[in-house]
Design an enzyme around this catalytic site. Structure first.
Site, mmCIF file in Angstrom:
data_model
loop_
_atom_site.group_PDB
_atom_site.id
_atom_site.type_symbol
_atom_site.label_atom_id
_atom_site.label_comp_id
_atom_site.label_asym_id
_atom_site.label_seq_id
_atom_site.Cartn_x
_atom_site.Cartn_y
_atom_site.Cartn_z
ATOM 1 N N THR A 18 32.600 42.028 64.434
ATOM 2 C CA THR A 18 32.250 42.256 63.026
ATOM 3 C C THR A 18 30.773 42.020 62.792
ATOM 4 O O THR A 18 30.131 42.701 62.010
ATOM 5 C CB THR A 18 33.058 41.293 62.112
ATOM 6 N N SER A 113 27.069 32.306 63.301
ATOM 7 C CA SER A 113 27.410 32.092 61.899
ATOM 8 C C SER A 113 28.070 30.736 61.641
ATOM 9 O O SER A 113 27.514 29.704 61.960
ATOM 10 C CB SER A 113 28.298 33.239 61.435
ATOM 11 N N HIS A 114 29.298 30.777 61.131
ATOM 12 C CA HIS A 114 30.004 29.559 60.738
ATOM 13 C C HIS A 114 30.752 28.927 61.912
ATOM 14 O O HIS A 114 31.395 27.895 61.741
ATOM 15 C CB HIS A 114 31.001 29.908 59.633
ATOM 16 N N ASP A 278 26.400 28.321 55.278
ATOM 17 C CA ASP A 278 26.942 28.232 56.640
ATOM 18 C C ASP A 278 25.841 28.131 57.698
ATOM 19 O O ASP A 278 24.661 27.947 57.370
ATOM 20 C CB ASP A 278 27.839 29.441 56.927
ATOM 21 N N ASP A 280 24.102 30.202 59.583
ATOM 22 C CA ASP A 280 22.894 31.027 59.496
ATOM 23 C C ASP A 280 22.473 31.336 58.067
ATOM 24 O O ASP A 280 21.609 32.190 57.842
ATOM 25 C CB ASP A 280 23.076 32.330 60.293
ATOM 26 N N ASP A 282 23.879 32.735 55.424
ATOM 27 C CA ASP A 282 24.201 33.922 54.631
ATOM 28 C C ASP A 282 25.450 33.745 53.771
ATOM 29 O O ASP A 282 25.666 34.488 52.825
ATOM 30 C CB ASP A 282 24.300 35.189 55.506
ATOM 31 N N ARG A 283 26.267 32.736 54.077
ATOM 32 C CA ARG A 283 27.464 32.520 53.256
ATOM 33 C C ARG A 283 27.201 31.473 52.183
ATOM 34 O O ARG A 283 26.295 30.654 52.326
ATOM 35 C CB ARG A 283 28.614 32.012 54.121
ATOM 36 N N SER A 366 34.909 36.506 52.205
ATOM 37 C CA SER A 366 34.561 35.539 53.244
ATOM 38 C C SER A 366 33.294 34.777 52.885
ATOM 39 O O SER A 366 32.449 34.525 53.731
ATOM 40 C CB SER A 366 34.401 36.255 54.580
ATOM 41 N N LYS A 377 24.053 39.393 53.420
ATOM 42 C CA LYS A 377 24.507 38.493 52.377
ATOM 43 C C LYS A 377 23.585 37.279 52.385
ATOM 44 O O LYS A 377 22.926 37.007 53.390
ATOM 45 C CB LYS A 377 25.961 38.111 52.568
HETATM 46 C C1 G16 Z 1 30.813 38.139 59.247
HETATM 47 C C2 G16 Z 1 30.473 39.434 58.592
HETATM 48 C C3 G16 Z 1 31.176 39.548 57.276
HETATM 49 C C4 G16 Z 1 32.658 39.337 57.445
HETATM 50 C C5 G16 Z 1 32.902 38.010 58.117
HETATM 51 C C6 G16 Z 1 34.357 37.778 58.456
HETATM 52 O O1 G16 Z 1 30.265 37.099 58.514
HETATM 53 O O2 G16 Z 1 29.092 39.544 58.384
HETATM 54 O O3 G16 Z 1 30.899 40.799 56.743
HETATM 55 O O4 G16 Z 1 33.306 39.373 56.228
HETATM 56 O O5 G16 Z 1 32.197 37.960 59.334
HETATM 57 O O6 G16 Z 1 34.753 38.717 59.380
HETATM 58 P P1 G16 Z 1 36.140 38.593 60.108
HETATM 59 O O7 G16 Z 1 37.159 38.535 59.009
HETATM 60 O O8 G16 Z 1 36.219 39.829 60.941
HETATM 61 O O9 G16 Z 1 36.146 37.312 60.905
HETATM 62 P P2 G16 Z 1 29.439 35.964 59.232
HETATM 63 O O10 G16 Z 1 29.013 35.065 58.129
HETATM 64 O O11 G16 Z 1 30.420 35.334 60.188
HETATM 65 O O12 G16 Z 1 28.335 36.665 59.931
#
Ligand code: G16
Length: 544
Positions: A18, A113-114, A278, A280, A282-283, A366, A377
């Protein structure tokens, strides 16, 4: 300094998910693993000679080591200029901002990310394109294809660069500039929000904020903007120092993992506003005093009130949400008479809509919200917009939310995650659902009829690209929905996500417990997908 070419052999598991390629540190640090993926990115980029590349990350374990490798490889691959965040730090939204501001060809963001960090944790690499946004699927497909055939990579034989000092140096024929990670981003925020007004609000003794940076990348950004620029008291930002292992915690801003903030916001003397971001940056999670704003509700409120901030005073062109995100923002768009879009999960799907100015604000369940100011984001942006709205409305977060529900109705919403389940079992659960779609549609559940059951497919309105198999949707007559999909960001086994939504127009019924309201849908989902039997789990791992 000479460029050396090193022979290598392909790895067969470098397909970006993703949001980039995420793996355990132990996998990323294997010989040639990182290098193969970086060379595959470079090989997929046309016209990189002499161009600018931005490089930074969320400070997690392996960040600095990887940056040294990437800088030497970028130089060997002909980039003319490399911009790196001091100490290797750049949040994802700041990287997007810097790519756009400095006209870079793209940027490499090192983050999972998280996901947890540290030697036993996760690492990740994302590539963002010239508009500042995540690489679209066509490009990630090319990168993956290249990773399957790669035979060699190029790297400069040079000493490490000094990441601790801002300034410019030459590395081979490439200029490397180490920059203050915060400055460009803070400048952009100042153009969007009423900083003098915010300074008055945050300087007031009666208005208190707690921002939990979760020992991740947003610490320096929040310290600078909230405390140094806007005058919030020191201590407003907690866990503000980025640590390679995020202090041993899970830098995921939700009610389960942001425990410290949740306890502070539930205390008798809770601040007026709480937020967390989170790994990085962005959340975001937004909390009022003893009050949680779901990401879907937060998106709806931001869309409805954005005009109160200077950057959006002319109004918003349209909105978009990912498919599993609640339909709360749709009601706002319909009321405002502006277009709305439903995209697959993944920020990359908003890029074309933002570039073509069909939308101004978008978000996901998310914990991600953002706007056209960058192409990612943006956690701190959401915090500043909320604060700007609160400053203008003069109301508490809970009051703003309740007024919103009174006007638009409430979309009760929850996501249940089953993390780390067996991949084959997860796939078979999804296939079982897919195979039964025709039988599901038309069935009645309680008083509600299922009007549609499908596997979500999206055609991008700008480039007409088609993305299939984006999640199973079960839609009920009154607007309720159940959505099933597998996460594309995990690194162990599979994560099943089940999303529940029920619309309640009656304000007299806006005070109920979310899980209680959704309990019938939850039971139905368990039965229809045989969740317990197929996953071997009695209950979800995380409920948000
Ligand atoms: C990433 C994507 C988001 C997505 C999220 C969850 O976020 O950038 O667009 O909504 O993962 O994805 P999944 O449901 O496939 O785990 P981040 O903050 O992890 O980069």
């Amino acid at each position: 300094m000479t460029t050396i070419t090193i022979a290598t052999a392909p790895f067969d598991d470098q397909k970006p998910g993703t949001s980039g390629l995420r793996k355990k540190v132990s996998e990323f640090s294997r010989s040639h693993y990182l290098e193969n993926f970086i060379q595959s990115i470079f090989d997929a980029l046309e016209g990189r000679q002499g161009e600018t590349l931005v490089v930074g990350g969320d400070g997690r374990f392996y960040n600095r080591r990887a940056i040294q490798t990437i800088v030497k490889m970028a130089s060997a691959n002909g980039f003319g200029r490399i911009i790196v965040g001091r100490d290797g730090i750049l949040s994802t939204p700041a990287t997007s901002c810097i790519i756009r501001k400095h006209g870079a060809l793209g940027g490499i963001i090192l983050s999972a990310s998280h996901n947890p960090g540290g030697p036993e944790g996760d690492f990740g690499v994302k590539y963002n394109i010239a508009n500042g946004g995540p690489a679209p699927e066509q490009l990630t497909d090319q990168i993956y294809a290249r990773s399957r055939t790669i035979e060699a990579y190029s790297i400069l034989d040079a000493n490490d660069i000094d990441l601790a000092m801002t300034g410019r140096t030459m590395l081979g024929g490439t200029e490397v500039e180490v920059i203050d990670p915060v400055a460009d981003y803070a400048e952009l925020m100042e153009t969007l929000f009423d900083f003098p007004r915010l300074a008055v609000l945050l300087g007031e003794e009666k208005f208190r904020v707690c921002f939990d940076a979760m020992h991740a990348v947003n610490g320096p950004y929040a310290h600078h903007i909230l405390e140094d620029r806007l005058g919030a008291p020191k201590g407003t930002v907690i866990n503000g120092e980025p640590l390679p292992d995020f202090g041993g915690a899970h830098p995921d801003p939700n009610l389960t993992h942001a425990k410290e903030l949740v306890a502070i916001m539930n205390a008798d003397d809770a601040p007026d506003f709480g937020a967390a971001s989170d790994g990085d940056g962005d959340r975001n999670m937004i909390l009022g005093r003893r009050f949680f704003a779901t990401p879907s509700d937060s998106l709806a409120v931001l869309a409805a009130n954005a005009h109160l901030a200077p950057g959006y005073v002319a109004g918003i062109a349209g909105v978009a949400r990912s498919m599993p995100t609640s339909q709360a923002v749709d009601r706002v768009a319909d009321d405002m008479g502006i277009p709305r879009f439903e995209t697959p999960t993944g920020w990359k799907f908003f890029g074309n809509l933002l570039d073509s100015e069909k939308i101004s604000i978008c978000g996901e369940e998310s914990f991600g919200t953002g706007s056209g100011h960058v192409r990612e984001k943006d956690g701190l942006w959401a915090v500043l917009l909320w604060l700007n709205i609160m400053a203008e409305r003069g109301k508490s977060l809970e009051e703003i939310m309740r007024r919103h529900w009174r006007k638009y109705g409430r979309n009760y919403y929850s996501r249940h995650d089953y993390e780390g389940i067996d991949l084959a079992a997860a796939q078979s659960l999804m296939n079982h659902l897919r195979g039964g779609l025709d039988d599901i549609a038309g069935r009645t559940f309680g008083n509600e009829r299922i009007v549609r059951a499908d596997d979500f497919q999206y055609t991008d309105p700008i480039d007409n690209s088609v993305s299939t198999a984006q999640g199973i949707r079960i839609m009920f007559e009154g607007g309720s929905r159940i959505v099933f999909r597998l996460s594309g960001t995990g690194t162990e086994g599979a994560t099943l996500r089940v999303y529940f939504e029920q619309y309640e127009p009656d304000p007299a019924r806006h005070n109920q417990d979310t899980q209680q309201v959704l309990s019938d849908l939850i039971t139905f989902a368990g039965e229809i997908a045989n969740i317990k039997e197929r996953t071997g789990r009695e209950a979800p791992t995380v409920i948000t």
